[in-house]
Write a protein that holds these residues in place. Structure first.
Motif, mmCIF file in Angstrom:
data_model
loop_
_atom_site.group_PDB
_atom_site.id
_atom_site.type_symbol
_atom_site.label_atom_id
_atom_site.label_comp_id
_atom_site.label_asym_id
_atom_site.label_seq_id
_atom_site.Cartn_x
_atom_site.Cartn_y
_atom_site.Cartn_z
ATOM 1 N N UNK A 250 92.367 65.213 21.826
ATOM 2 C CA UNK A 250 91.401 66.307 21.715
ATOM 3 C C UNK A 250 90.605 66.546 22.992
ATOM 4 N N UNK A 251 90.641 65.603 23.923
ATOM 5 C CA UNK A 251 89.888 65.726 25.165
ATOM 6 C C UNK A 251 88.573 64.985 25.107
ATOM 7 N N UNK A 252 87.988 64.791 26.266
ATOM 8 C CA UNK A 252 86.697 64.130 26.351
ATOM 9 C C UNK A 252 86.775 62.652 26.696
ATOM 10 N N UNK A 253 87.960 62.132 26.823
ATOM 11 C CA UNK A 253 88.119 60.717 27.148
ATOM 12 C C UNK A 253 88.313 60.495 28.630
ATOM 13 N N UNK A 254 88.533 59.255 29.013
ATOM 14 C CA UNK A 254 88.790 58.953 30.418
ATOM 15 C C UNK A 254 90.143 59.505 30.859
ATOM 16 N N UNK A 255 90.248 59.797 32.138
ATOM 17 C CA UNK A 255 91.517 60.273 32.701
ATOM 18 C C UNK A 255 92.571 59.180 32.564
ATOM 19 N N UNK A 256 93.802 59.594 32.300
ATOM 20 C CA UNK A 256 94.893 58.626 32.188
ATOM 21 C C UNK A 256 96.169 59.228 32.730
ATOM 22 N N UNK A 257 97.145 58.383 32.909
ATOM 23 C CA UNK A 257 98.479 58.788 33.342
ATOM 24 C C UNK A 257 99.462 58.273 32.318
ATOM 25 N N UNK A 258 100.694 58.621 32.483
ATOM 26 C CA UNK A 258 101.752 58.045 31.663
ATOM 27 C C UNK A 258 102.757 57.371 32.592
ATOM 28 N N UNK A 259 103.164 56.204 32.195
ATOM 29 C CA UNK A 259 104.275 55.521 32.837
ATOM 30 C C UNK A 259 105.333 55.421 31.752
ATOM 31 N N UNK A 260 106.340 56.269 31.870
ATOM 32 C CA UNK A 260 107.296 56.378 30.775
ATOM 33 C C UNK A 260 106.580 56.969 29.582
ATOM 34 N N UNK A 261 106.633 56.284 28.469
ATOM 35 C CA UNK A 261 105.954 56.796 27.279
ATOM 36 C C UNK A 261 104.576 56.196 27.063
ATOM 37 N N UNK A 262 104.154 55.299 27.961
ATOM 38 C CA UNK A 262 102.900 54.590 27.772
ATOM 39 C C UNK A 262 101.768 55.192 28.590
ATOM 40 N N UNK A 263 100.650 55.508 27.930
ATOM 41 C CA UNK A 263 99.475 55.957 28.670
ATOM 42 C C UNK A 263 98.830 54.748 29.351
ATOM 43 N N UNK A 264 98.407 54.950 30.585
ATOM 44 C CA UNK A 264 97.735 53.878 31.326
ATOM 45 C C UNK A 264 96.493 54.443 31.997
ATOM 46 N N UNK A 265 95.528 53.568 32.198
ATOM 47 C CA UNK A 265 94.232 53.936 32.753
ATOM 48 C C UNK A 265 93.952 53.099 33.992
ATOM 49 N N UNK A 266 93.233 53.691 34.938
ATOM 50 C CA UNK A 266 92.754 52.951 36.095
ATOM 51 C C UNK A 266 91.295 52.577 35.846
ATOM 52 N N UNK A 267 90.900 51.411 36.322
ATOM 53 C CA UNK A 267 89.534 50.940 36.100
ATOM 54 C C UNK A 267 88.503 51.941 36.628
ATOM 55 N N UNK A 268 88.756 52.541 37.776
ATOM 56 C CA UNK A 268 87.797 53.492 38.350
ATOM 57 C C UNK A 268 87.565 54.675 37.407
ATOM 58 N N UNK A 269 88.622 55.157 36.755
ATOM 59 C CA UNK A 269 88.466 56.265 35.807
ATOM 60 C C UNK A 269 87.700 55.827 34.563
ATOM 61 N N UNK A 270 87.930 54.595 34.118
ATOM 62 C CA UNK A 270 87.179 54.073 32.971
ATOM 63 C C UNK A 270 85.707 53.904 33.331
ATOM 64 N N UNK A 271 85.435 53.432 34.554
ATOM 65 C CA UNK A 271 84.051 53.284 35.007
ATOM 66 C C UNK A 271 83.349 54.634 35.058
#
Length: 77
Positions: free
Chosen positions: A35-56
């Protein structure tokens, strides 16, 4: 040893909880990714992944500025 650059969604939720003491569950991040509003993420294959800087960045956006009284919060939120 260098920590993983990318965190899977369950690891990202744990990072938010452990680092900022904010309630955060994997399922909450699942919903925000849709729905939006969360931290930025990427996908590696089918898995969403987050970087610590984006979570911070996301965690800091959820916080009010520092205040010295509750009266100061009236205009901060």
């Amino acid at each position: 040893m260098v920590a993983n650059q990318f965190l899977r969604r369950d690891e990202a939720a744990a990072y938010i909880r452990d680092t900022y003491n904010l309630p955060c569950a994997k399922t909450y991040l699942d919903v925000l990714a849709s729905v939006g509003g969360g931290p930025a993420f990427r996908r590696i294959g089918r898995w969403p992944v987050y970087e610590r800087a984006d979570l911070d960045t996301w965690a800091h956006q959820r916080m009010t500025p520092k205040v010295t009284s509750t009266a100061a919060l009236r205009g901060a939120a």
